[in-house]
Design an enzyme around this catalytic site. Structure first.
Site, PDB file in Angstrom:
ATOM      1  N   HIS A  60      10.809 -10.994   4.871  1.00 22.60           N
ATOM      2  CA  HIS A  60      10.980 -12.016   3.841  1.00 22.60           C
ATOM      3  C   HIS A  60       9.808 -11.885   2.877  1.00 22.60           C
ATOM      4  O   HIS A  60      10.000 -11.702   1.697  1.00 22.60           O
ATOM      5  CB  HIS A  60      11.053 -13.416   4.469  1.00 22.60           C
ATOM      6  CG  HIS A  60      11.321 -14.503   3.470  1.00 22.60           C
ATOM      7  ND1 HIS A  60      11.505 -15.814   3.817  1.00 22.60           N
ATOM      8  CD2 HIS A  60      11.428 -14.471   2.116  1.00 22.60           C
ATOM      9  CE1 HIS A  60      11.724 -16.544   2.717  1.00 22.60           C
ATOM     10  NE2 HIS A  60      11.672 -15.751   1.691  1.00 22.60           N
ATOM     11  N   GLU A 113       9.202 -12.115  -4.947  1.00 15.34           N
ATOM     12  CA  GLU A 113       8.109 -11.991  -3.969  1.00 15.34           C
ATOM     13  C   GLU A 113       6.828 -11.515  -4.642  1.00 15.34           C
ATOM     14  O   GLU A 113       5.729 -11.962  -4.313  1.00 15.34           O
ATOM     15  CB  GLU A 113       8.513 -11.050  -2.830  1.00 15.34           C
ATOM     16  CG  GLU A 113       9.578 -11.631  -1.905  1.00 15.34           C
ATOM     17  CD  GLU A 113       9.124 -12.920  -1.211  1.00 15.34           C
ATOM     18  OE1 GLU A 113       8.012 -12.955  -0.671  1.00 15.34           O
ATOM     19  OE2 GLU A 113       9.900 -13.905  -1.233  1.00 15.34           O
ATOM     20  N   HIS A 117       3.983 -14.241  -4.759  1.00 15.53           N
ATOM     21  CA  HIS A 117       3.006 -13.990  -3.697  1.00 15.53           C
ATOM     22  C   HIS A 117       2.130 -12.763  -3.943  1.00 15.53           C
ATOM     23  O   HIS A 117       0.928 -12.796  -3.712  1.00 15.53           O
ATOM     24  CB  HIS A 117       3.732 -13.828  -2.349  1.00 15.53           C
ATOM     25  CG  HIS A 117       4.610 -14.985  -2.005  1.00 15.53           C
ATOM     26  ND1 HIS A 117       4.110 -16.193  -1.576  1.00 15.53           N
ATOM     27  CD2 HIS A 117       5.959 -15.141  -2.041  1.00 15.53           C
ATOM     28  CE1 HIS A 117       5.119 -17.037  -1.350  1.00 15.53           C
ATOM     29  NE2 HIS A 117       6.251 -16.421  -1.633  1.00 15.53           N
TER      30      HIS A 117
END
Ligand SMILES: *[C@@H]1O[C@H](CO)[C@@H](O)[C@H](O)[C@H]1NC(C)=O
Ligand SMILES: *[C@@H]1O[C@H](CO)[C@@H](O)[C@H](O)[C@H]1NC(C)=O
Ligand SMILES: *[C@@H]1O[C@H](CO)[C@@H](O)[C@H](O)[C@H]1NC(C)=O
Ligand SMILES: *[C@@H]1O[C@H](CO)[C@@H](O)[C@H](O)[C@H]1NC(C)=O
Ligand SMILES: CC(=O)N[C@H]1CO[C@H](CO)[C@@H](O)[C@@H]1O
Length: 271
Positions: A60, A113, A117
């Site tokens: 993930h 992502e 992040h």
């Protein structure tokens, strides 16, 4: 601009800068069990598809994390996602870090992502730039092979067997030394019964050498769950049932809502 203003700017810049960069003290490495993710897809208003090259727990994300907070995130809006920088990883990404929501652009998951992040992990050489960041995630998925860690602890995918929260926790802890965070999803059968299944397992990794560390807030962590900080959202408790067992169906299997049985979809039978 007069000298005073310039001095002020120079003095304040590192402060502003460090807030943008986002402090963090470890990584959360989150791996997904595709049948669990797909079970939740309708509630997330998505359709879901597990491609046949996907045979194990998928990534993930690799998330810079401060204490038990969710964040930092979105650390540098000028670092736009550029797929060409990770095109060399495409085959591995499709296998180990796939976008399971097939109603969204293939690259949108990786873009998300990275933007949310990856841009916060730019202080470490191992995760600097898209190629390093995504390569590190892929490497962690091989190193912390969730399918193997669980099966070493006696927890293997099955259309019928159910496992307890404690069994999942113990299996991962036996491999990493620390309690993971475990998330579940659920499907409603036609008769209204809820079916729970494992959807995600998160382990915490050191910023210095990417080895497992205690997740803040877990029983054996010195850091409590109540740190003051700028990220409002605190990680919640596991949403898995703790007092009855839940499912870990084989990959590709879907729940028949009438019978409550996990089955291979028609187009996969006989492959
Ligand atoms: C997504 O996958 C599902 C299940 O495999 C399939 O029924 C659906 O047609 C796919 N949708 C798109 C847009 O590809
Ligand atoms: C954000 O990214 C740009 C482009 O890589 C870089 O020049 C800049 O220094 C970064 N800003 C911060 C605050 O790290
Ligand atoms: C953390 O904060 C919440 C809400 O402020 C409080 O209910 C809880 O008891 C605190 N937990 C600890 C371990 O201090
Ligand atoms: C609903 O169906 C499932 C699967 O057939 C069965 O195990 C369960 O007992 C049923 N529950 C109710 C309330 O009928
Ligand atoms: C849940 C858990 O991991 N508990 C452990 C915390 O650390 C003590 C001392 O090392 C152990 O005895 C517990 O089992």
């Amino acid at each position: 601009m007069d000298h005073y203003a310039l001095l002020l700017l120079v003095t304040l810049f590192p402060l502003v800068c460090s807030r943008w960069t986002g402090e963090y003290d470890h990584f959360t490495f989150a791996q997904s069990w595709p049948p669990g993710v797909c079970a939740d897809a309708p509630r997330e208003h998505h359709t879901c598809h597990v491609d046949k090259q996907v045979t194990t727990w998928t990534i993930h994300g690799l998330w810079p994390t401060q204490g038990s907070e969710i964040g930092p995130h979105d650390c540098n809006s000028s670092m736009k996602f550029d797929f060409s920088k990770i095109a060399s990883l495409q085959k591995d990404l499709l296998t180990f870090w796939p976008n399971l929501y097939n109603d969204t652009e293939l690259e949108s998951f990786w873009s998300h992502e990275w933007t949310k992040h990856g841009t916060c992990a730019q202080d470490l050489p191992e995760t600097t730039g898209e190629l390093n960041y995504f390569s590190k995630g892929l490497e962690m998925n091989q190193k912390y092979d969730m399918l193997k860690m669980l099966s070493d602890g006696g927890v293997t995918p099955s259309p019928t067997a159910q496992y307890s929260y404690k069994q999942f926790m113990a299996a991962v802890k036996q491999s990493t030394g620390f309690d993971p965070n475990i998330e579940c999803s659920y499907i409603k059968l036609d008769n209204g019964t809820d079916f729970h299944l494992v959807s995600e397992i998160e382990i915490c990794l050191s910023k210095t050498d990417f080895t497992p560390v205690a997740c803040p807030g877990s029983e054996n962590s010195s850091k409590g769950g109540n740190q003051s900080g700028s990220y409002k959202t605190i990680k919640s408790q596991s949403n898995c049932p703790q007092h009855y067992n839940f499912n870990y169906p084989p990959i590709q299997y879907v729940l028949n809502r009438k019978t409550g049985m996990f089955e291979l979809p028609d187009d996969l039978i006989g492959r």
